[in-house]
Design an enzyme around this catalytic site. Structure first.
Site, PDB file in Angstrom:
ATOM      1  N   HIS A 192       0.838  -1.196   0.000  1.00  0.00           N
ATOM      2  CA  HIS A 192       0.000   0.000   0.000  1.00  0.00           C
ATOM      3  C   HIS A 192       0.876   1.250   0.000  1.00  0.00           C
ATOM      4  O   HIS A 192       0.447   2.324  -0.438  1.00  0.00           O
ATOM      5  CB  HIS A 192      -0.910   0.038   1.243  1.00  0.00           C
ATOM      6  CG  HIS A 192      -1.990  -0.987   1.226  1.00  0.00           C
ATOM      7  ND1 HIS A 192      -1.865  -2.203   1.853  1.00  0.00           N
ATOM      8  CD2 HIS A 192      -3.225  -0.983   0.649  1.00  0.00           C
ATOM      9  CE1 HIS A 192      -2.976  -2.903   1.672  1.00  0.00           C
ATOM     10  NE2 HIS A 192      -3.806  -2.188   0.952  1.00  0.00           N
ATOM     11  N   ASP A 265      -4.920  -6.376  -7.513  1.00  0.00           N
ATOM     12  CA  ASP A 265      -5.119  -5.642  -6.269  1.00  0.00           C
ATOM     13  C   ASP A 265      -5.335  -4.173  -6.665  1.00  0.00           C
ATOM     14  O   ASP A 265      -5.139  -3.793  -7.832  1.00  0.00           O
ATOM     15  CB  ASP A 265      -3.911  -5.804  -5.355  1.00  0.00           C
ATOM     16  CG  ASP A 265      -4.267  -5.681  -3.871  1.00  0.00           C
ATOM     17  OD1 ASP A 265      -5.331  -5.113  -3.562  1.00  0.00           O
ATOM     18  OD2 ASP A 265      -3.478  -6.148  -3.029  1.00  0.00           O
TER      19      ASP A 265
END
Length: 554
Positions: A192, A265
């Site tokens: 992230h 993702d």
């Protein structure tokens, strides 16, 4: 496929996108994405959830919007992994154990049962894809993003539990999603936040990282999610797996034989968005072989990504056949998984089919039908009994120098971290069940001191002054990522200088590596209500725990 030919290029590309939005009702963002950009998938986050009833209505409303717009039915998904990763934590959806707790219990039948319970509930509220299970093998003690989301460090065990979860979800008409391919377990950076590399040779990757994915494919998993991780052994260029044709097409499609849906993702994660930008990354992901592109949060990024892929097809950068192959997989999945909506999808083959969608008032009833769904729901009491049984089989007493069970003649002092966690989209949430409350219901002489997960040294020093020689001291630690916070380390170190402690790791079992060895060390892998209740029974000796560590503490 004739139905694909009848869809415009914009409709075909839109079906390849799964997007999130920010409201608890069908807001302007998701309306625009469905009606103007033809997106075929929606992902829910905690921000979308007020109650199970509200979410059920939202699912039906979103399907009605797609129907009114003449679009294909939506694929609605959620990250409901269990344990500490649960987007829906409201009454009406069972808070099943997380993966590492199930790994500690060591019984794949529990994993199967939890996936069946959760799968049934998700289907009933209009969700038909769970972005689970995580089949990453967590063998890096500093992994900041996987940790207890993994079944453990043994690849064979992870593979067995992963296959059980896949079977459980898909038996209820829910698409399972094995993630994060080719493996995010041996990393020390959260994707992230930045780019990460797994440098191992191919033999090692086959033995550890790839094994659970091979088993997932053998189990018939519907979807596999990519990792924003660089694998130089497979892709010599410094390209993350999500954007690598060698990884997605060469390895996953051609070598491993996976013919289900490849989903990325989220492309807004910094490992992708910072070096490439979301729009360019969407093009590269499709070029690499992704069927479904996930852009979870920002409307402008979502629009830019869809438009970029359309333009890439128009310019010839992406072959139209690539889009059509992806759409064939998506349509085949929707026809198989969406119950009576499948009749509409099949009807697209007819000349007059386009626009022949169900009436808006029928959308909810049609969507919540599943041919595969088991129609024998379990009682709440039966489910609660199962959760308590799993908790007692997962809680792990790693080390005890005779501090358990608690002495009923002595006071108990519980130091409890109040968890207020923020996810990557800044959604605050907390678990309010505390060990002090659970213990006080079993015995009266319990004092509890609540701290933050990042206590100051002054806060720790105040606790030191309040503890007395006659207390039995339980310090609960909580690490969400990477290292145990310094304030918690300081507290345990100072208390250990004077007292023999019972330390309970409420999430990360690796906390033991950063504190002096306590007199007793217990791992719970999560602080969900069933676990906290069961922990109180274990500490008082009313219940024997049988969990085994699924990772090494060395």
């Amino acid at each position: 496929m004739k139905s694909i030919d009848r869809l415009s290029l914009e409709q075909r590309v839109g079906q390849m996108f799964m997007c999130g939005f920010h409201g608890q009702h069908a807001d302007e963002q998701i309306n625009k994405l469905i009606r103007d950009y033809h997106v075929g998938g929606v992902i829910y986050f905690r921000r979308n959830v007020e109650s199970v009833g509200q979410l059920t209505r939202l699912s039906a409303d979103l399907q009605a919007i797609a129907a009114d717009a003449g679009e294909l039915p939506l694929m609605i998904s959620v990250d409901q992994e269990g344990g500490m990763v649960a987007r829906i934590d409201k009454e009406g959806v069972t808070q099943v154990p997380g993966n590492m707790a199930l790994g500690a219990a060591g019984k794949p039948d529990y994993t199967l049962e939890c996936a069946q319970i959760l799968g049934r509930e998700l289907k009933s509220i209009g969700i038909d894809m769970n972005l689970a299970p995580v089949v990453d093998v967590n063998n890096n003690v500093l992994n900041p993003v996987i940790g207890v989301r993994s079944y453990g460090e043994n690849a064979e065990s992870v593979a067995v539990h992963g296959a059980a979860a896949i079977k459980g979800y898909q038996s209820q008409g829910i698409a399972a999603t094995a993630k994060h391919f080719p493996g995010h377990g041996d990393t020390a950076v959260d994707s992230h936040l930045g780019m990460v590399t797994v440098p191992h040779d191919r033999d090692r990757l086959e033995q550890i990282e790839l094994l659970p994915f091979r088993r997932a494919i053998e189990a018939g998993v519907d979807a596999i999610m990519t990792a924003h991780v660089i694998f130089p052994t497979i892709e010599p260029e410094p390209i993350p797996a999500t954007l690598s044709r060698k990884v997605l097409t060469g390895l996953l499609r051609e070598e491993m034989g996976f013919d289900g849906i490849i989903i990325t993702d989220c492309l807004e994660m910094h490992a992708i968005s910072k070096p490439y930008g979301v729009a360019e990354a969407a093009i590269r992901a499709v070029e690499a072989g992704a069927d479904l592109v996930l852009v979870s949060h920002t409307l402008q990024d979502q629009i830019s990504a869809v438009e970029a892929v359309v333009e890439a097809v128009q310019s010839g950068r992406i072959a139209e056949a690539t889009v059509n192959r992806a759409l064939e997989r998506i349509i085949a999945w929707k026809a198989a998984r969406c119950g009576q909506w499948g009749n509409y999808l099949v009807s697209l083959e007819a000349d007059d089919a386009v626009g022949a969608v169900p009436d808006r008032t029928d959308v909810g009833e049609l969507f919540f039908t599943s041919q595969e769904k088991d129609e024998s729901p379990r009682s709440l009491a039966s489910i609660e009994s199962t959760l308590n049984e799993i908790a007692s089989n997962s809680i792990t007493v790693v080390h005890d120098e005779g501090l358990l069970p608690l002495n009923p003649e002595q006071d108990v002092y519980v130091i409890w971290p109040e968890v207020v966690q923020r996810t990557e989209v800044d959604e605050p949430w907390s678990h309010t069940d505390s060990l002090g409350v659970a213990l006080s219901q079993r015995r009266g002489r319990v004092r509890e001191y609540k701290i933050t997960t990042q206590p100051t040294y002054d806060e720790a020093d105040r606790i030191l002054k309040d503890v007395s020689e006659g207390d039995q001291i339980i310090v609960c630690t909580y690490t969400s990522a990477g290292h145990l916070p310094k304030g918690q380390q300081h507290l345990v170190e100072k208390l250990s200088e004077k007292y023999s402690l019972i330390v309970v790791a409420l999430r990360n079992p690796y906390d033991l590596l950063e504190i002096p060895k306590p007199g007793c060390y217990v791992c719970t892998y999560e602080n969900t209500p069933a676990v906290v209740r069961t922990l109180s029974l274990v500490l008082t000796g009313e219940l024997q725990s049988t969990g085994s560590l699924p990772v090494s503490l060395c």
